[in-house]
Design an enzyme around this catalytic site. Sequence first.
Site, PDB file in Angstrom:
ATOM      1  N   GLU A 167      33.690  45.731  52.205  1.00 27.39           N
ATOM      2  CA  GLU A 167      35.000  45.752  51.559  1.00 27.39           C
ATOM      3  C   GLU A 167      36.076  45.771  52.629  1.00 27.39           C
ATOM      4  OE1 GLU A 167      37.029  44.947  49.436  1.00 27.39           O
ATOM      5  OE2 GLU A 167      36.565  46.203  47.688  1.00 27.39           O
TER       6      GLU A 167
ATOM      7  N   HIS B 178      28.831  45.104  43.369  1.00 26.97           N
ATOM      8  CA  HIS B 178      28.006  46.314  43.247  1.00 26.97           C
ATOM      9  C   HIS B 178      28.260  47.031  41.915  1.00 26.97           C
ATOM     10  CE1 HIS B 178      31.569  48.783  43.875  1.00 26.97           C
ATOM     11  NE2 HIS B 178      31.903  47.940  44.845  1.00 26.97           N
TER      12      HIS B 178
END
Length: 947
Positions: free
Chosen positions: A558, A484
């Site tokens: 994550e 990202h």
Amino acid sequence: MAQEIPSRYDHKESEPRIYNLWEKSGYFNPDNCVKDGIVKKDAEVFSIALPPPNVTGTLHIGHAYEDAFQDIAVRFNRMRGKRTIWVPGTDHAAIATQAKVEKDLIKTEKKNRFDLGREEFLRRVNDFAKASHDVIVRQIKRMGASLDWSREAYTLDEPRNLAVRTAFKKMHDLGLVYRGNRVVNWDPKGQTVISDDEVTHEERKAKFYTFRYSKDFPISISTTRPETKVGDTAVAVHPKDARYKKFVGKTYEVNFVGVPLKIKVIADETVEKDFGTGALGVTPAHSMIDWEMAQRHKLPLVQVIDERARMLVDGPFDAAQGKPILQGMKTIEAREWIVEELRKNGLLEKEEEVAQNISVSERTGGVVEPLPKLQWFVNVNAKFQIPPARRSLGAGGNSKFKSIKGGEKITLKELMRRVVESGEIKIMPERFEKVYFHWIENLRDWCISRQIWFGHRIPAWFCLGCGTENIQQKSEARWFLVRHGQSKFNKEKISQGQMEGNPLTTEGIAQAERVADQLKNENIGLVVSSDLERCKMTAEIIAEKTGAKIIFDKRLRERGLGIAEGMARGERERIYGDIMKDYENKIPGGESWQELEKRLSEVLVDHLKDHEHKNIVVVSHGAPINFLVGKMKNIQSREIISQPIPKNSEVLELIITEPCRKCSGHFYEQDPDTFDTWFSSAMWTFSTLGWPAFAETATAGKPGPENDLANYHPTSLMAPGYEILFLWVARMILMSGCLLGEIPFRRVVLHGIVRDAQGKKFSKSAGNGIDPLFLADKYGADAIRMALIVGTATGNDVKFDENRVKGYRNFSTKLWNIARFVLSNKPADLRRHERGLTQTTNAEHKQNIEELENIKKSITEHIEAFEFHLAAEKIYHYIWHTLADKIIEAEKKNLKDGDASQKAESYALLEHLLLESLKMLHPFMPFVTEEIYRKFRPDRLLMVEKW
RNA sequence: GCGCGCUUAGCUCAGUGGUAGAGCACUGCUUUUACACAGCAGGGGUCCAAGGUUCAAAUCCUUGAGCGCGCACCA
């Protein structure tokens, strides 16, 4: 009449207008000439490829010379009625262009290419290349080059990329391309390998040291590079050298300035007894010669210098600095240190000043460091069979060579020699044939991979699982793993984990957009993303620009950091640092690496199965991406933890193909290296004519670019500067030979370098460059062409003198006024009085016409022999000193006092001589001749008149 | 080290067996059915040196000198 024509020829107005007229006519394209009946369908062919100028900047006067030279040949042959084609294009010039842009970048922004990243840097290089290209094309047109722009090519465009990929695959299949560990020329400044031909030698003063490794080693050796001696694995002596015979075959363990070495004494014919001590310290890793010797004697190789030209060995420990003393030291400093050590220990026997040639990178000026590296090479010594003919023409089995039999096994070296030796390719001036053969004698395998970014990416993929190579032309699908963009907490250095509500920053959005732009044309079928805000935003931007569907997959989140989420990174590190690095352990409320790995393990398999043939973008976070890649690479889980995580918005491109034959892995990574620019330009004569797209279908005698290969290859002429005889000409012969089984051109005419009045090479750094556009505006392109051509024997260097340009500008004015005079005497009722030149009874006129015919014959011969300088001088002389000074002067009386029919006869004579002269001058001075011709024949084009 | 090229008018260069050439520069004269960015006339060269081959050499051969370049490399 005359009053309507000014007494000065306005080249500045005329030349661009005339070029426009030619372009509009379409006759630069032979297809149109055939269509309009200007040349016969089955007329003889004259084809030539423009040596593509580098897009490293703008053209200088040397290019003007090269273009003028070829244009003369092209225009002459077109007027002779041949199907004439001249294909234009530009060269991306990989390393040169990249170096230029990077240099500018360092100067203006104080950044290098690594600071910008591959994508952004390439964008800058491409912008620069585009701008250069546009200027170059304008310059070429301004000089009057009659190129077929409808066939313009670029060495880095899509058709040429297909050619490169196809060639690589084919040559690999033929056993002519291999990947191997060899000592190569490493340019520490450009951070890339370069080929032998890109290395130049500069003479410098050096010290030549004679010493022993240690007191207990019996032989003294000499070198100018003592720092490499820590990598020695042998000492070589001549087999017949009585002094050393007793040591041959023994191995000694010595301590050389604190570095333990194992030195074997070997005997090798190449050692000269009389040089130095007659014994040579062999450093296989850092000398081409030594490497070759090491191959012969199966010696081990120890690399002691790295890519930044720093030492890779320890040496004694330096207590003050807390590190081994040599480790990381620059080579020059290491040299001094080692010499000092030798001196201290009484091992240094001699120290002499010598002149030495050091190897320097032609492009960057970096001092070349020979290093062992795994690279791609073209094998010039492997036997292979010329592949099947692409066109089923004629006899000779697989070979269309005259000098190579079908089915014959031959090496590339032999092939390159044979076609020139046999006269199948003729190189002019002849002296260069000798130079060419000599080069072949000394030729080593050609290293074709480069560690630069601007160029054709090497179409080789390595299995992520086991490194097995896979060479193929298309992949089934590709995966792009994307981290990202920058998030708010990234910026503030706060632990994020799985926290909600942590959007991208402005910078993060921009990063995502850049990635999206990059992926826009990759035919993305699906975006799979973590559902956390920062990934979600990134994925949405990518999905929008690529038009792909998105699905969110929680498993890509994550690693959960539990109570550490929202904590400053430094603090987290202090409190939970150990736990973070532990595979099984976890922060309270968070996840362990083990747990992360478990939830990711299914992801790959699922998406591989569900979306088999789609190109997929996977948007995730640092740690999960590392685990995904780590798994593909079969890295131990515990090792993955310590891998550096990708940067924000970093993209990793993988291809998916049939399972690896060794480890059954699905994922492959492409070789990051690019090709030597000459690999792509070596295919120029045929990659511009439709190879490989139309290799099977091209049909001789049919019009259209899709048949070019059959119509126009081999080309008739190649006319580059002699400085690229090896780099380019030889390699075109190589590539055409092994890929098409034919020669790329029948004749090579090498021209010299244009130098300034002082005899210096034109170069940007010397600041003596002359812009051809400026000169063309001042004197006319015609005048520049004449100044460059007349007075220089083909193959010799040209000393460029502006005064001469001025002289030929005067000549175009002269010619203009001749035409003005002739026109002013045109009888109003010419027809009635015209008797026809062939029936003329005037003896003098007959003689004038005969003289012209003789001149024409001799000029034709000169041009056919590529003696353009002689042809140009002859026509120049004829026009000025015969036609103007003698014939016109003689006819003036008739024109003034003669009766109507005498006047008409004089006029007819002058017009005939003038128009014929214009034809002969046209290849050299195309603009002014065309302009004048149109005053007499408004409906015709001199460019396509019969010679 | 091996190989190649060049050395011709003041300058930049063609010419490669048969009475020394071009452009620019220089000198003088000339407004003439075009062109003064022109015309006419002219000055200026032991064609690097020495030797050889030839009826004849700037040109072919040998040697040497100066300048330039390419390749290889001495480790």
